[in-house]
Scaffold this motif. Structure first.
Motif, PDB file in Angstrom:
ATOM      1  N   GLY A 223       0.781  -1.232   0.000  1.00  0.00           N
ATOM      2  CA  GLY A 223       0.000   0.000   0.000  1.00  0.00           C
ATOM      3  C   GLY A 223       0.806   1.271   0.000  1.00  0.00           C
ATOM      4  O   GLY A 223       0.236   2.374   0.056  1.00  0.00           O
ATOM      5  N   ALA A 224       2.128   1.191  -0.065  1.00  0.00           N
ATOM      6  CA  ALA A 224       2.965   2.390  -0.012  1.00  0.00           C
ATOM      7  C   ALA A 224       3.217   2.939  -1.413  1.00  0.00           C
ATOM      8  O   ALA A 224       3.121   2.228  -2.415  1.00  0.00           O
ATOM      9  N   ARG A 225       3.565   4.225  -1.451  1.00  0.00           N
ATOM     10  CA  ARG A 225       4.011   4.877  -2.687  1.00  0.00           C
ATOM     11  C   ARG A 225       5.535   4.763  -2.721  1.00  0.00           C
ATOM     12  O   ARG A 225       6.216   5.249  -1.820  1.00  0.00           O
ATOM     13  N   VAL A 226       6.058   4.140  -3.781  1.00  0.00           N
ATOM     14  CA  VAL A 226       7.459   3.721  -3.782  1.00  0.00           C
ATOM     15  C   VAL A 226       8.162   4.150  -5.061  1.00  0.00           C
ATOM     16  O   VAL A 226       7.549   4.188  -6.139  1.00  0.00           O
ATOM     17  N   GLY A 227       9.439   4.470  -4.943  1.00  0.00           N
ATOM     18  CA  GLY A 227      10.296   4.726  -6.091  1.00  0.00           C
ATOM     19  C   GLY A 227      11.616   4.000  -5.919  1.00  0.00           C
ATOM     20  O   GLY A 227      12.005   3.641  -4.806  1.00  0.00           O
ATOM     21  N   ILE A 228      12.334   3.755  -7.027  1.00  0.00           N
ATOM     22  CA  ILE A 228      13.660   3.141  -7.004  1.00  0.00           C
ATOM     23  C   ILE A 228      14.630   4.064  -7.727  1.00  0.00           C
ATOM     24  O   ILE A 228      14.376   4.464  -8.872  1.00  0.00           O
ATOM     25  N   PHE A 229      15.733   4.396  -7.065  1.00  0.00           N
ATOM     26  CA  PHE A 229      16.787   5.192  -7.693  1.00  0.00           C
ATOM     27  C   PHE A 229      18.048   4.346  -7.765  1.00  0.00           C
ATOM     28  O   PHE A 229      18.603   3.937  -6.742  1.00  0.00           O
ATOM     29  N   ASP A 230      18.491   4.044  -8.988  1.00  0.00           N
ATOM     30  CA  ASP A 230      19.699   3.255  -9.216  1.00  0.00           C
ATOM     31  C   ASP A 230      20.887   4.207  -9.212  1.00  0.00           C
ATOM     32  O   ASP A 230      21.102   4.964 -10.162  1.00  0.00           O
ATOM     33  N   ALA A 231      21.671   4.175  -8.135  1.00  0.00           N
ATOM     34  CA  ALA A 231      22.785   5.108  -7.983  1.00  0.00           C
ATOM     35  C   ALA A 231      24.100   4.564  -8.521  1.00  0.00           C
ATOM     36  O   ALA A 231      25.139   5.204  -8.361  1.00  0.00           O
ATOM     37  N   ASP A 232      24.069   3.390  -9.137  1.00  0.00           N
ATOM     38  CA  ASP A 232      25.288   2.806  -9.699  1.00  0.00           C
ATOM     39  C   ASP A 232      25.450   3.296 -11.130  1.00  0.00           C
ATOM     40  O   ASP A 232      24.815   2.776 -12.058  1.00  0.00           O
ATOM     41  N   VAL A 233      26.295   4.301 -11.323  1.00  0.00           N
ATOM     42  CA  VAL A 233      26.483   4.893 -12.644  1.00  0.00           C
ATOM     43  C   VAL A 233      27.324   3.992 -13.535  1.00  0.00           C
ATOM     44  O   VAL A 233      27.065   3.852 -14.729  1.00  0.00           O
ATOM     45  N   PRO A 236      24.778   0.227 -14.041  1.00  0.00           N
ATOM     46  CA  PRO A 236      23.361   0.296 -13.663  1.00  0.00           C
ATOM     47  C   PRO A 236      22.627  -1.005 -13.979  1.00  0.00           C
ATOM     48  O   PRO A 236      22.761  -1.566 -15.071  1.00  0.00           O
ATOM     49  N   SER A 237      21.875  -1.491 -13.017  1.00  0.00           N
ATOM     50  CA  SER A 237      21.151  -2.752 -13.180  1.00  0.00           C
ATOM     51  C   SER A 237      19.661  -2.556 -13.442  1.00  0.00           C
ATOM     52  O   SER A 237      19.012  -3.427 -14.031  1.00  0.00           O
ATOM     53  N   LEU A 238      19.112  -1.442 -12.993  1.00  0.00           N
ATOM     54  CA  LEU A 238      17.663  -1.246 -13.045  1.00  0.00           C
ATOM     55  C   LEU A 238      17.094  -1.332 -14.460  1.00  0.00           C
ATOM     56  O   LEU A 238      16.026  -1.931 -14.659  1.00  0.00           O
ATOM     57  N   PRO A 239      17.754  -0.763 -15.508  1.00  0.00           N
ATOM     58  CA  PRO A 239      17.175  -0.857 -16.861  1.00  0.00           C
ATOM     59  C   PRO A 239      17.038  -2.288 -17.364  1.00  0.00           C
ATOM     60  O   PRO A 239      16.191  -2.556 -18.231  1.00  0.00           O
ATOM     61  N   THR A 240      17.840  -3.226 -16.842  1.00  0.00           N
ATOM     62  CA  THR A 240      17.718  -4.625 -17.236  1.00  0.00           C
ATOM     63  C   THR A 240      16.678  -5.349 -16.393  1.00  0.00           C
ATOM     64  O   THR A 240      15.912  -6.179 -16.905  1.00  0.00           O
ATOM     65  N   MET A 241      16.629  -5.023 -15.108  1.00  0.00           N
ATOM     66  CA  MET A 241      15.762  -5.758 -14.187  1.00  0.00           C
ATOM     67  C   MET A 241      14.313  -5.300 -14.252  1.00  0.00           C
ATOM     68  O   MET A 241      13.402  -6.071 -13.943  1.00  0.00           O
ATOM     69  N   VAL A 242      14.080  -4.041 -14.639  1.00  0.00           N
ATOM     70  CA  VAL A 242      12.714  -3.521 -14.773  1.00  0.00           C
ATOM     71  C   VAL A 242      12.632  -2.771 -16.098  1.00  0.00           C
ATOM     72  O   VAL A 242      13.281  -1.731 -16.271  1.00  0.00           O
ATOM     73  N   ILE A 243      11.838  -3.296 -17.018  1.00  0.00           N
ATOM     74  CA  ILE A 243      11.709  -2.688 -18.344  1.00  0.00           C
ATOM     75  C   ILE A 243      10.308  -2.095 -18.472  1.00  0.00           C
ATOM     76  O   ILE A 243       9.320  -2.832 -18.658  1.00  0.00           O
ATOM     77  N   PRO A 244      10.168  -0.774 -18.346  1.00  0.00           N
ATOM     78  CA  PRO A 244       8.850  -0.150 -18.483  1.00  0.00           C
ATOM     79  C   PRO A 244       8.329  -0.274 -19.917  1.00  0.00           C
ATOM     80  O   PRO A 244       9.105  -0.422 -20.865  1.00  0.00           O
ATOM     81  N   LYS A 245       7.024  -0.212 -20.049  1.00  0.00           N
ATOM     82  CA  LYS A 245       6.436  -0.247 -21.385  1.00  0.00           C
ATOM     83  C   LYS A 245       6.821   0.994 -22.173  1.00  0.00           C
ATOM     84  O   LYS A 245       6.996   0.932 -23.392  1.00  0.00           O
ATOM     85  N   ASP A 246       6.912   2.113 -21.484  1.00  0.00           N
ATOM     86  CA  ASP A 246       7.355   3.360 -22.110  1.00  0.00           C
ATOM     87  C   ASP A 246       8.639   3.785 -21.410  1.00  0.00           C
ATOM     88  O   ASP A 246       8.611   4.242 -20.269  1.00  0.00           O
ATOM     89  N   PRO A 258      10.187  10.710 -13.633  1.00  0.00           N
ATOM     90  CA  PRO A 258      10.677   9.332 -13.537  1.00  0.00           C
ATOM     91  C   PRO A 258       9.820   8.381 -14.351  1.00  0.00           C
ATOM     92  O   PRO A 258       8.629   8.626 -14.585  1.00  0.00           O
ATOM     93  N   LEU A 259      10.416   7.297 -14.807  1.00  0.00           N
ATOM     94  CA  LEU A 259       9.665   6.257 -15.494  1.00  0.00           C
ATOM     95  C   LEU A 259       8.808   5.501 -14.473  1.00  0.00           C
ATOM     96  O   LEU A 259       9.045   5.579 -13.262  1.00  0.00           O
ATOM     97  N   THR A 260       7.832   4.767 -14.963  1.00  0.00           N
ATOM     98  CA  THR A 260       6.924   4.048 -14.072  1.00  0.00           C
ATOM     99  C   THR A 260       6.669   2.650 -14.622  1.00  0.00           C
ATOM    100  O   THR A 260       6.483   2.464 -15.828  1.00  0.00           O
ATOM    101  N   LEU A 266      10.712   4.909 -11.296  1.00  0.00           N
ATOM    102  CA  LEU A 266      12.049   4.392 -11.571  1.00  0.00           C
ATOM    103  C   LEU A 266      12.942   5.482 -12.148  1.00  0.00           C
ATOM    104  O   LEU A 266      12.495   6.311 -12.937  1.00  0.00           O
ATOM    105  N   MET A 267      14.224   5.450 -11.752  1.00  0.00           N
ATOM    106  CA  MET A 267      15.207   6.301 -12.407  1.00  0.00           C
ATOM    107  C   MET A 267      16.585   5.685 -12.259  1.00  0.00           C
ATOM    108  O   MET A 267      16.950   5.178 -11.195  1.00  0.00           O
ATOM    109  N   SER A 268      17.330   5.720 -13.383  1.00  0.00           N
ATOM    110  CA  SER A 268      18.683   5.197 -13.432  1.00  0.00           C
ATOM    111  C   SER A 268      19.424   5.915 -14.540  1.00  0.00           C
ATOM    112  O   SER A 268      18.828   6.345 -15.538  1.00  0.00           O
TER     113      SER A 268
END
Length: 630
Positions: A223-233, A236-246, A258-260, A266-268
């Protein structure tokens, strides 16, 4: 009859009576600070009431406080009345009915804060509909992801409906709004973020990003409002692990939106730039600062910060600049990973970020019951042992058979022993468990650093595949046993943050150094009888120093004592004392040694001493060698 007026402003007559009676009571009660706190809580603007009404409310309030003995109960009574401050329909509910309702609700205890929900101020907007005999109120929790909210709602409903004058109950579950900025000035994009949770490994390749992503989506499901910030320049792993439709990055004015994906923001750097980040440290600092400044996260309950591995300049800058609420450490069972975990905990301790949980990833491999372990070739094993003995000129004399038996026993106990590890992992009763990378260090981490919440996640193909295809494991397998582990992790993190928010850690245990007596004063509610809110004990600094469990004082693998007790001077003293998270104290001693003491270790040390006297007086020197006095 002319009203009796006290300068102030317009509040209800009920609150005017409470405040007036509280002021009258100040001269009769020793713990007047509690009443002052209650007066501040009520915050009246005007008090205007008639004498007859004042007499009535005085009788009601006096009958309530006559039964109270402890200061926190006096404060609770004031909160009983404060729960209906803003309601216009209070006149429809008699005062004694309101007291009965709140008395009932005070039986609902928050298991983490160890207080009832009335005293904590969770009850809001209490209203009684006279025409339908319906009671309605809000339960305002510390977070929308509160893991016990259904329990609170169920208990409250049952308690209030048990009252004779109530026919129905309506409960609205809400959460507290963010009341302070999470970041320092200049990081405007984080102005709507309530809490930042750092996920750190201090070593690459241990599954940190996997834990970060699945923890984020578990919190969202709660039930929480959540975001993920990938700080590994650099990686970066987030673009591979979570692929948004847009996956197009869009600007809104001077800020980046940010992407959703599935309700999580999401942001990386990987979403912005597909190429490699070929840059030095200062450039990375500037890049991260720009991302933190321009990304408009909006209102978030939790921002998951996927930290880059290591404990260097970038990690320290992020920890200090972002005002991180808490950290979760991810590791693997190997000894090398444990060493890095200790470094990571030390780093977060340096910047005063509490570590609230440890996740041991790839902790074990689960073999279904139908799968059989590889059978040993006993004949070949005997041949090898016989050959080795002959080469070394050793006669057999039954030694080969004994060696074979030892190997078989080791296979049974080491590879497929659920009993040795069932405390930390979740397995089906018929499954076999193989600890490929060793038994791990969860128990040692908990004992040495006082981290209460430790979790073991298995090595699974489905978890790895989920990261490869861009869909979080928790979304593809919501009913799996491993998803339940992530839910337990999320619940533990939420509860620990709630404790930090209410500063219960500072109330749990404190240590002060008495320079005149050369003693440590341990202050804790756990040392007191039930009828006293707090008490204290005294302990010699040398005794606590000798009980240090760090790697320099106790051999990690065998538990052998390295520190020689006689090498610690009786005149040793602490030079600094500060809390480390919710469960431990960090002490730097005059011999320049730094020790970390879990609260339970200090409690155990205190409770182990037999000599105890009444609180408040130092013992004669003849019994000081017992170490602790209450």
């Amino acid at each position: 009859m002319a009203p009796l007026s006290v300068p102030g402003g317009g509040v209800s007559n009920v609150f005017a009576a409470i405040i007036f009676v509280l002021v009258l009571c100040l001269s009769y009660y020793e713990h007047h600070a509690v009443f002052v706190q209650s007066l501040v809580l009520l915050q009246p603007n005007t008090i205007s009431l008639k004498t007859e009404e004042l007499k009535h409310h005085h009788r009601v309030f006096a009958s309530s406080i006559s039964k109270l003995r402890r200061p926190h109960e006096l404060r609770r009574t004031a909160l009983f009345f404060a729960s209906t401050t803003d309601n216009k329909n209070n006149e429809a509910m008699p005062t004694d009915w309101r007291i009965q309702i709140l008395n009932k609700l005070s039986a609902v205890i928050d298991p983490d804060l160890n207080e009832d929900i009335v005293t904590l101020g969770f009850i809001k907007n209490l209203v009684f509909d006279e025409t339908t005999s319906t009671v309605s109120f809000d339960i305002e929790l510390t977070t929308p992801a509160c893991p016990v909210k259904e329990s609170f709602q169920s208990q409250a409903y049952d308690l209030v409906t048990s009252l004779d004058f109530v026919s129905s109950v309506k409960i609205n579950m809400t959460s507290q709004s963010r009341n302070q900025p999470i970041s320092e000035q200049g990081l405007g994009g984080l102005s709507g973020v309530a809490h930042i949770i750092a996920i750190s490994s201090c070593k690459g390749g241990v599954g940190k990003s996997t834990v970060a992503v699945n923890l984020a989506y578990t919190l969202k499901n709660l039930g929480a409002r959540v975001g993920i910030f990938d700080a590994d320049v650099y990686g970066p792993s987030l673009p591979t692990m979570v692929i948004p439709k847009d996956d197009a990055v869009r600007f809104l004015g001077r800020q980046i939106s940010p992407l959703t994906y599935e309700g999580v923001k999401l942001m990386s750097f990987g979403y912005v730039n597909d190429g490699a980040a070929i840059m030095r440290g200062p450039m990375v600092d500037q890049l991260l600062n720009q991302l933190l400044t321009v990304v408009n996260w909006g209102e978030l309950d939790y921002l998951i910060l996927d930290m880059p591995p290591g404990t260097g300049d970038i990690q320290l800058t992020l920890s200090q600049r972002m005002n991180i609420t808490a950290a979760v450490i991810v590791t693997t069972p190997q000894e090398l990973s444990y060493v890095d975990v200790a470094r990571g905990i030390d780093m977060f301790g340096t910047v005063e970020v509490p570590c609230v949980a440890v996740v041991e990833n790839m902790a074990y491999y689960k073999v279904p019951a139908a799968a059989k372990p590889q059978q040993l070739d006993l004949d070949r094993l005997k041949s090898v042992f016989t050959h080795k003995l002959e080469l070394n000129g050793i006669a057999d004399d039954g030694l080969v058979s004994e060696l074979v038996q030892l190997v078989m026993e080791e296979q049974r106990t080491s590879l497929f022993s659920k009993e040795n590890i069932k405390k930390n992992i979740r397995v089906d009763s018929d499954d076999n468990v193989i600890q490929i990378f060793g038994p791990g260090h969860l128990t040692r981490l908990s004992n040495q650093f006082g981290i209460e919440h430790t979790f073991a996640i298995p090595l699974m193909t489905s978890i790895a595949n989920s990261g490869d295809v861009g869909v979080p494991f928790i979304l593809r397998n919501p009913d799996s046993p491993q998803a339940a582990i992530f839910r337990e992790l999320a619940s533990s993190v939420v509860r620990e943050i709630s404790k930090l928010k209410h500063k219960r850690n500072s109330m749990e245990l404190k240590i002060q150094f008495d320079t005149q007596q050369h003693m440590l004063k341990v202050i804790s509610p756990s040392l007191t009888p039930a009828e006293k809110p707090f008490s204290f004990a005294f302990i010699k600094p040398a005794i606590l120093r000798r009980d240090c469990k760090c790697a320099a004082c106790v051999e990690e693998m065998s538990g052998r004592q390295i520190l020689q007790p006689q090498s610690v001077s009786e005149m040793i003293k602490p030079t600094s004392i500060h809390p480390c998270g919710n469960y431990a104290l960090s002490i730097v001693w005059s011999d320049n040694h730094r020790s970390l003491y879990p609260y339970r270790q200090i409690h155990r040390l205190v409770n182990n001493w037999e000599n105890s006297v009444t609180e408040g007086s130092m013992p004669p020197s003849s019994v000081e060698n017992k170490g602790v006095i209450i």
